[in-house]
Scaffold this motif. Structure first.
Motif, short mmCIF file in Angstrom:
data_model
loop_
_atom_site.label_atom_id
_atom_site.label_comp_id
_atom_site.label_asym_id
_atom_site.label_seq_id
_atom_site.Cartn_x
_atom_site.Cartn_y
_atom_site.Cartn_z
N TYR A 282 30.64 4.16 41.55
CA TYR A 282 29.73 3.87 40.44
C TYR A 282 28.27 3.83 40.87
O TYR A 282 27.37 4.18 40.08
CB TYR A 282 30.11 2.55 39.75
N HIS B 207 25.60 6.41 40.01
CA HIS B 207 24.87 6.35 38.74
C HIS B 207 23.59 5.53 38.86
O HIS B 207 22.52 5.98 38.45
CB HIS B 207 25.78 5.79 37.63
N HIS C 83 21.01 -2.55 36.82
CA HIS C 83 21.01 -2.63 35.36
C HIS C 83 22.38 -2.77 34.71
O HIS C 83 22.49 -3.24 33.59
CB HIS C 83 20.25 -1.43 34.75
N ASP C 84 23.45 -2.38 35.41
CA ASP C 84 24.79 -2.49 34.81
C ASP C 84 25.62 -3.63 35.39
O ASP C 84 26.79 -3.80 35.03
CB ASP C 84 25.55 -1.17 34.98
N ASP D 249 17.90 5.57 32.28
CA ASP D 249 19.36 5.44 32.22
C ASP D 249 19.94 6.50 31.28
O ASP D 249 20.91 7.19 31.59
CB ASP D 249 19.72 4.03 31.75
N ASN E 196 22.42 9.74 31.75
CA ASN E 196 23.71 9.78 31.04
C ASN E 196 23.86 10.96 30.08
O ASN E 196 24.95 11.21 29.58
CB ASN E 196 23.93 8.47 30.27
MN LIG Z 1 23.73 2.79 33.14
#
Ligand SMILES: [Mn+2]
Length: 183
Positions: free
Chosen positions: A37, A40, A70-71, A127, A131
């Motif tokens: 992850y 990202h 941020h996530d 972001d 995405n």
């Molecule tokens: Mn994100």
């Protein structure tokens, strides 16, 4: 228990590595397009760094840290209180604003981000730039259109925070429409 990086952050690279180290442990085992992850969040942070060279952010150390983290609150069990033991309140505040809250309508979520200032708003656009890739195979036309509409709203509400980032998001939205919506 999340381990510490070797030294306290000082230069931008130290802030980057400190936040990346934390994010990598928090997201450990999660995937993004079949890869770890953290790929990202690194892409989002790199988008922020590239944008900062075009038009400087107000606080690039905080903005890069927020991009990398941020996530964390949205997608891992880590809490705000835990993050506050390792990061500046401004960083945790930014991450919290970027965290989607159950039942909060999208415009309210985006206006909340806008109220946090131009750096946090630009991170949200970065972001979305990252995405706006090829939609997952299981997405139908409705879902793809919904994602497109959402992206347009992000640009509408947050666009004025950073002209270079907003131009790039605008271009990515057009590309998304061109490649995945027009038949
Ligand atoms: Mn994100």
């Amino acid at each position: 228990m999340i381990k510490r990086a070797a030294a306290p952050p000082n230069e931008l690279q130290d802030f980057y590595n400190n936040a990346l180290f934390y994010a990598a442990q928090a997201h450990n085992g999660q995937l993004y397009a079949g890869l770890p992850y953290v790929i990202h969040v690194c892409m989002v942070a790199d988008e922020v760094l590239a944008a900062d060279r075009k038009r400087p952010f107000q606080n690039i150390k905080d903005a890069v840290s927020i991009a990398l983290l941020h996530d964390v609150l949205e997608d891992t069990p880590v809490t705000k209180e835990e993050m506050l033991r390792r990061f500046e309140p401004a960083v945790v505040f930014g991450v919290d604003l970027l965290t989607k809250k159950e039942g909060l309508p999208l415009p309210d979520y985006l206006n909340g981000i806008k109220s946090g200032g131009s750096d946090i708003s630009a991170v949200k656009m970065c972001d979305r730039i990252i995405n706006l890739q090829k939609p997952p195979a299981h997405w139908g036309a409705d879902k793809i259109e919904e994602y497109y509409d959402e992206s347009v709203l992000i640009l509408e509400i947050l666009g004025e925070s950073h002209d270079y980032v907003s131009k790039r998001l605008d271009m990515k939205i057009d590309l998304y429409e061109e490649m995945f919506m027009k038949k």
